[in-house]
Design an enzyme around this catalytic site. Structure first.
Site: not given
Ligand code: CP
Ligand code: NVA
Length: 292
Positions: A238, A76, A103, A106, A266
């Site tokens: 999400c 991440r 992402h 997701q 997920r």
């Molecule tokens: N939707 C999602 O990726 O959640 P987190 O940021 O909690 O991992």
């Molecule tokens: N667009 C958001 C998604 C979080 C799951 C971010 O990048 O923070």
């Protein structure tokens, strides 16, 4: 794998997967860790929120270390290039658990959720309203790959990247799907089977939150905007969600909301991704019931 999880216990036995996260996470971290555990593998979590990957030594050196020790990497990151550079140099699978550009895990969970509710995705019209960044990009690519129609509504200046849009349009041309980007939230949502939104200020953009709130307010999924969708429409997000910003509590907490189905999926989808990448897919591991 979702229907009969016990059949896949042990599929990743002896496999070790490391997670490096430069940003916070609830769902992604726990669904990867729980998924690896339930498949008999072992996970290591490395908190990179204090220093970005590649700050201490080059990403290629990190990659050449990791490939000697573990079987897979979950990242991440801020920069998408961190994911692609790691994937270029490591001989083991690298999974994007969110970057500034995409992402994908997701979006795959979201496609499974839509399929569970509507069946064939070629009949599904998804609307996304809000910021045209990572989640929107992956939804466009996933929906277009699977023959769905996706309509993205963003304020001017917050549209999806041109490169992602043209890649999605190419995929849609091959699958029979369609992708459109508009700046009118009502036009995006009109007649949709599902209405999706995401935070207005993504992780790392917290200092822009006040400015963005003003710009994005017309894109809030409140009961009025949601009413332009089909009567049977689902609400999707999400998560994490900010009630009163991108979505009204009356919508996300209504019976039309499937946000926790998405969160559950997920887990199932990421288990499938890992088995596909590390073990060649479930076909090499037919469920025990199929031997009967
Ligand atoms: N939707 C999602 O990726 O959640 P987190 O940021 O909690 O991992
Ligand atoms: N667009 C958001 C998604 C979080 C799951 C971010 O990048 O923070």
């Amino acid at each position: 794998m979702k229907a009969r999880p016990a059949d896949y216990r042990g599929t990743l036995a002896g496999k070790q997967i490391v997670l490096f996260f430069e940003k916070p996470s609830l769902r992604t971290r726990l669904t990867f860790e729980a998924g690896i555990n339930s498949l008999g593998g072992v996970s290591f979590f490395v908190d990179q929120t204090q220093s970005r990957l590649g700050a201490r030594e080059s990403l290629s050196d990190v990659a050449h270390n990791l490939e000697r020790w573990v079987d897979g990497v979950v990242l991440r990151t801020f920069a998408h290039e961190t994911v692609t550079t790691m994937a270029t140099h490591a001989s083991i699978p690298v999974i994007n658990a969110l970057s500034e550009l995409e992402h994908p895990c997701q979006a795959l969970a979201d496609m499974l959720t839509l399929q569970e509710h509507f069946g064939d995705l070629r009949n599904v019209r998804l609307a996304y309203v809000g910021d045209g960044n990572n989640v929107a990009h992956s939804l466009m690519l996933a929906a277009a790959s699977l023959g769905a129609t996706i309509s993205v509504g963003t304020p001017k200046g917050y549209e999806p990247s041109e490169a992602v849009l043209s890649a999605a349009q190419e995929l849609a041309a091959a699958s029979g799907g369609a992708v459109q980007v508009v700046n009118d939230p009502i036009e995006a949502v009109a007649g949709a089977d599902a209405v999706y939104t995401d935070v207005w200020a993504s992780m790392g953009q917290e200092d822009e939150a006040a400015e963005r709130r003003e710009i994005f307010l017309p894109f809030q999924v409140d009961p009025k905007l949601f009413s332009y969708a089909a009567n049977h429409a689902l609400f999707m997000h999400c998560l994490p969600a900010h009630r009163g910003d991108e979505v009204a509590a009356a919508v996300i907490d209504s019976p039309r909301s499937v946000v926790f189905d998405q969160a559950e999926n997920r887990l199932h989808v990421q288990k499938a991704i890992m088995v596909l990448l590390l073990e060649g897919g479930v076909h090499r591991f037919p469920p025990r019931s199929s031997y009967a």
